[in-house]
Design a protein around this motif. Structure first.
Motif, PDB file in Angstrom:
ATOM      1  N   ILE A 156      47.128  21.967  29.892  1.00 30.66           N
ATOM      2  CA  ILE A 156      45.800  22.312  30.652  1.00 30.66           C
ATOM      3  C   ILE A 156      46.008  23.361  31.421  1.00 30.66           C
ATOM      4  O   ILE A 156      46.528  24.132  32.273  1.00 30.66           O
ATOM      5  N   THR A 157      45.267  25.128  30.670  1.00 26.30           N
ATOM      6  CA  THR A 157      45.329  26.670  31.147  1.00 26.30           C
ATOM      7  C   THR A 157      44.079  26.898  31.680  1.00 26.30           C
ATOM      8  O   THR A 157      43.026  26.909  31.023  1.00 26.30           O
ATOM      9  N   SER A 158      44.263  28.107  32.031  1.00 27.18           N
ATOM     10  CA  SER A 158      42.721  28.441  32.549  1.00 27.18           C
ATOM     11  C   SER A 158      43.056  30.556  32.899  1.00 27.18           C
ATOM     12  O   SER A 158      44.300  30.370  33.075  1.00 27.18           O
ATOM     13  N   VAL A 159      42.321  31.077  32.714  1.00 25.89           N
ATOM     14  CA  VAL A 159      42.062  32.520  32.212  1.00 25.89           C
ATOM     15  C   VAL A 159      41.022  32.745  33.497  1.00 25.89           C
ATOM     16  O   VAL A 159      39.802  31.830  33.342  1.00 25.89           O
ATOM     17  N   PRO A 160      41.111  33.663  34.731  1.00 23.61           N
ATOM     18  CA  PRO A 160      39.761  34.517  35.343  1.00 23.61           C
ATOM     19  C   PRO A 160      38.902  34.873  34.111  1.00 23.61           C
ATOM     20  O   PRO A 160      39.391  35.484  33.309  1.00 23.61           O
ATOM     21  N   ASP A 161      38.002  34.837  34.751  1.00 26.15           N
ATOM     22  CA  ASP A 161      36.387  35.698  33.383  1.00 26.15           C
ATOM     23  C   ASP A 161      36.426  37.284  34.064  1.00 26.15           C
ATOM     24  O   ASP A 161      35.675  37.529  34.220  1.00 26.15           O
ATOM     25  N   ARG A 162      37.688  37.527  34.383  1.00 25.22           N
ATOM     26  CA  ARG A 162      37.854  39.609  35.082  1.00 25.22           C
ATOM     27  C   ARG A 162      39.009  40.165  34.363  1.00 25.22           C
ATOM     28  O   ARG A 162      38.939  40.115  32.878  1.00 25.22           O
ATOM     29  N   GLY A 163      39.018  41.194  34.909  1.00 26.88           N
ATOM     30  CA  GLY A 163      39.905  42.632  33.880  1.00 26.88           C
ATOM     31  C   GLY A 163      41.072  41.969  34.356  1.00 26.88           C
ATOM     32  O   GLY A 163      41.304  41.337  34.956  1.00 26.88           O
ATOM     33  N   ASP A 164      41.910  42.206  32.497  1.00 23.84           N
ATOM     34  CA  ASP A 164      43.587  41.511  32.510  1.00 23.84           C
ATOM     35  C   ASP A 164      43.663  40.230  33.063  1.00 23.84           C
ATOM     36  O   ASP A 164      44.602  39.508  33.973  1.00 23.84           O
ATOM     37  N   PRO A 165      43.172  38.998  32.265  1.00 19.96           N
ATOM     38  CA  PRO A 165      42.773  38.322  32.562  1.00 19.96           C
ATOM     39  C   PRO A 165      44.527  36.778  32.222  1.00 19.96           C
ATOM     40  O   PRO A 165      45.106  36.786  33.553  1.00 19.96           O
ATOM     41  N   ASP A 166      45.242  37.576  31.638  1.00 17.57           N
ATOM     42  CA  ASP A 166      46.425  37.463  31.082  1.00 17.57           C
ATOM     43  C   ASP A 166      47.756  37.871  32.719  1.00 17.57           C
ATOM     44  O   ASP A 166      48.389  36.473  31.982  1.00 17.57           O
ATOM     45  N   GLU A 167      47.172  37.780  33.307  1.00 16.21           N
ATOM     46  CA  GLU A 167      48.052  38.603  34.384  1.00 16.21           C
ATOM     47  C   GLU A 167      47.626  37.281  35.428  1.00 16.21           C
ATOM     48  O   GLU A 167      48.567  36.957  36.225  1.00 16.21           O
ATOM     49  N   HIS A 168      46.666  36.322  34.875  1.00 17.90           N
ATOM     50  CA  HIS A 168      46.454  35.620  35.985  1.00 17.90           C
ATOM     51  C   HIS A 168      45.924  34.535  35.757  1.00 17.90           C
ATOM     52  O   HIS A 168      45.541  33.338  36.290  1.00 17.90           O
ATOM     53  N   ARG A 169      47.024  33.628  34.112  1.00 22.36           N
ATOM     54  CA  ARG A 169      46.651  32.548  33.904  1.00 22.36           C
ATOM     55  C   ARG A 169      47.630  31.743  34.452  1.00 22.36           C
ATOM     56  O   ARG A 169      48.633  31.529  34.835  1.00 22.36           O
ATOM     57  N   MET A 170      46.797  30.936  34.683  1.00 21.64           N
ATOM     58  CA  MET A 170      47.521  29.481  35.261  1.00 21.64           C
ATOM     59  C   MET A 170      47.678  28.359  34.230  1.00 21.64           C
ATOM     60  O   MET A 170      46.887  28.101  33.755  1.00 21.64           O
TER      61      MET A 170
END
Length: 124
Positions: free
Chosen positions: A12-26
């Motif tokens: 299970i992973t998630s990314v934020p709905d904002r600029g450059d989401p790949d840097e904040h992938r969990m």
């Protein structure tokens, strides 16, 4: 913050709905329990790693809440035999994205509000 989730049988992973989401992938640890609040549409993922905080999620609607709970239960059933060492994240772990070409096994949880008002379309 709004996050977009990918739920597969083993991850299970998630990314934020904002600029450059790949840097904040969990990437979430393999968990064995969730706590749900049906009235508030809240899901608490009980972190299996001792001393680490739990993850609290809030669904935007009842259908999404029900579908996510269903998918989390399938995930827990699939991963209930993991060893404690499998639950910890390695810092050098790389995210492997799922290829959705052909949409095999892929299910949209949110439909585009084709007949919705301008406000509904903006928030979609």
């Amino acid at each position: 913050h709004l996050r977009w989730f990918t739920i597969s049988p083993d991850r299970i992973t998630s990314v934020p709905d904002r600029g450059d989401p790949d840097e904040h992938r969990m990437r979430y640890p393999r968990f064995k329990a969730i706590e749900i609040d049906d009235d508030r549409l809240i899901i608490n993922i009980v972190n299996p790693v001792e001393g680490k905080r739990d993850y609290t999620l809030m669904a935007p609607s009842r259908p999404i809440f029900d579908k996510v709970v269903e998918k989390f239960q399938e995930y827990m059933k699939q991963n209930c035999t993991v060893r404690p060492t499998d639950m910890e994240l390695d810092e050098d772990d790389e995210f492997v994205d799922i290829d959705f070409d052909g949409a095999e096994g892929y299910e949209e949880l949110i439909e585009f509000p084709a007949d919705g008002s301008n406000l509904e379309v903006i928030f979609w």
